[in-house]
Scaffold this active site. Structure first.
Site, PDB file in Angstrom:
ATOM      1  CG  ASP A  50      -1.803   1.196   1.273  1.00 27.34           C
ATOM      2  OD1 ASP A  50      -2.769   1.193   0.496  1.00 27.34           O
ATOM      3  OD2 ASP A  50      -1.535   2.160   2.027  1.00 27.34           O
ATOM      4  CE1 TYR A  55       0.331   7.706   2.853  1.00 30.29           C
ATOM      5  CE2 TYR A  55       0.657   5.462   2.123  1.00 30.29           C
ATOM      6  CZ  TYR A  55      -0.140   6.421   2.673  1.00 30.29           C
ATOM      7  OH  TYR A  55      -1.403   6.087   3.072  1.00 30.29           O
ATOM      8  CE  LYS A  85      -3.733   4.582   0.341  1.00 25.27           C
ATOM      9  NZ  LYS A  85      -2.356   4.466   0.838  1.00 25.27           N
ATOM     10  CG  HIS A 118      -4.462   9.650   0.185  1.00 24.28           C
ATOM     11  ND1 HIS A 118      -3.093   9.606   0.044  1.00 24.28           N
ATOM     12  CD2 HIS A 118      -4.707   9.265   1.459  1.00 24.28           C
ATOM     13  CE1 HIS A 118      -2.547   9.191   1.179  1.00 24.28           C
ATOM     14  NE2 HIS A 118      -3.502   8.992   2.049  1.00 24.28           N
TER      15      HIS A 118
END
Ligand SMILES: NC(=O)C1=CN([C@@H]2O[C@H](COP(=O)(O)OP(=O)(O)OC[C@H]3O[C@@H](n4cnc5c(N)ncnc54)[C@H](OP(=O)(O)O)[C@@H]3O)[C@@H](O)[C@H]2O)C=CC1
Ligand SMILES: O=C[C@H](O)[C@@H](O)[C@@H](O)[C@H](O)C(=O)O
Length: 316
Positions: A50, A55, A85, A118
């Site tokens: 994921d 990130y 996302k 997201h």
């Protein structure tokens, strides 16, 4: 190696392992550390990852995948289930396809397995860090952004499209116009934030839930040790010869959802996979179901304590 159950998502054409490795570390890790941890995760048996543009883990994940192929840990990229996302600064119909292409470049991949919106909000393009000021935050135009998501699937850039952090209200709005209904809603879920109402709603609509922060995001700025230090979970763990983390993950798994848990520690990532060959008793499960509830991840902490954030927190 643990045998990880898999589920079939509607409109995906591929199965998804019910546990995935999270890649949102706190404090942030450098590229090499992330890559090394993710290769260890593949060695430990993780096949579901994921990630998200936000990130900064897409690039090291892409490198870890290339390295795993070189080392023969996997034969083909198809053996992996990769989720990324759409970040909120790209939450505009025309920016969705360019955003997924950027994620694919970062990951050195030709397609994603799952691409999620997201958050149900839009941010100005010029937002470089969060929290931010109120004028940089906008409601999400769900209909038009979802059209952009649908285009990603039509173009073959992702096998499935879904959402994250969507309330029942936001899902209703999406379902009223979507040509491709979302097979997945990824939300915070753990023994102390069980999402009973949302789970019920999603079950009725055929939407699968993926639980994030299943361990309460211990050690991060958006989480704490409330799960790992929870008396009830600790007592059950002691009685069963399991760790508190395993009891929390097993409970989440037994609710029929999938989960993404993050550990970059070799022992803990293996520990988190050892949850499929034992079960909780009805009494243990009932005790956990009755725990007092408290939401961990708050939009107000991410965006700032604006009216908009507080309203969204009350909804999701
Ligand atoms: N869609 C969204 O908005 C969100 C999605 N996510 C996704 O979900 C993933 C998982 O959630 P996350 O918020 O990271 O929180 P988790 O609940 O997975 O907790 C991660 C923390 O727990 C520690 N940990 C992991 N395993 C154990 C264990 N067995 N015993 C003790 N401590 C442990 C990790 O440290 P260590 O690495 O040292 O083991 C890390 O600090 C994220 O990484 C991200 O991919 C998360 C938040 C929001
Ligand atoms: O910059 C903001 C952050 O990426 C925040 O939105 C995420 O960290 C989120 O909580 C997640 O982990 O998915």
């Amino acid at each position: 190696m643990a045998v990880i159950p898999e589920i079939t998502l509607s409109s995906c054409g591929k199965t998804m392992p019910v546990i995935g490795m999270g890649t949102s570390p706190y404090p942030p890790t450098d590229k090499e550390t992330t890559k090394t941890a993710l290769i260890e995760a593949i060695k430990a048996g993780y096949r579901h990852f994921d990630t998200a543009l936000a990130y900064r883990s897409e690039e090291p994940l892409g490198e870890a995948i290339s390295e795993a192929l070189r080392l023969g840990l996997i034969k083909s990229r198809d053996e992996l289930f990769i989720t990324s996302k759409l970040w909120s600064s790209f939450a505009d119909k025309d920016m969705v396809v360019p955003a997924i292409r950027m994620s694919l470049r970062n990951l050195q991949l030709e397609y994603l397995d799952l691409y999620l919106i997201h958050w149900p909000f839009k941010l100005s393009q010029n937002v470089r860090s969060l929290p931010t000021t109120r004028e940089n935050i906008f409601p999400l135009d769900i209909k038009s952004v979802w059209e952009g998501m649908e285009e990603c699937k039509t173009l073959g850039l992702t096998k499935a499209i879904g959402v994250s952090n969507f309330s029942c209200k936001k899902l209703e709005e999406l379902l009223s116009t979507a040509k491709i209904p979302p097979p997945v809603n990824q939300v915070e879920m753990n023994p102390l934030w069980q999402q009973k109402q949302l789970r019920e709603f999603c079950k009725g609509k055929g939407i699968h839930i993926t639980a994030y922060s299943p361990l309460g995001a211990n050690g991060t700025k958006w989480g704490d040790n409330r799960i790992l230090e929870c008396d009830v979970l600790q007592q059950i763990a002691k009685a069963k010869g399991k760790t508190t983390a395993q009891v929390a993950l097993r409970w989440v798994h037994e609710q029929g959802v999938s989960l993404v848990a993050k550990s970059y520690n070799k022992e803990r990532m293996k520990e988190n996979l050892q949850i499929f060959d034992w079960s909780l008793t009805e009494e243990e499960s009932n005790k956990i179901s009755n725990l007092p509830q408290r939401k961990g991840v708050l939009v107000a902490n991410i965006l700032g304590p604006h009216d908009f954030s507080l309203e969204l927190d009350a909804e999701i």
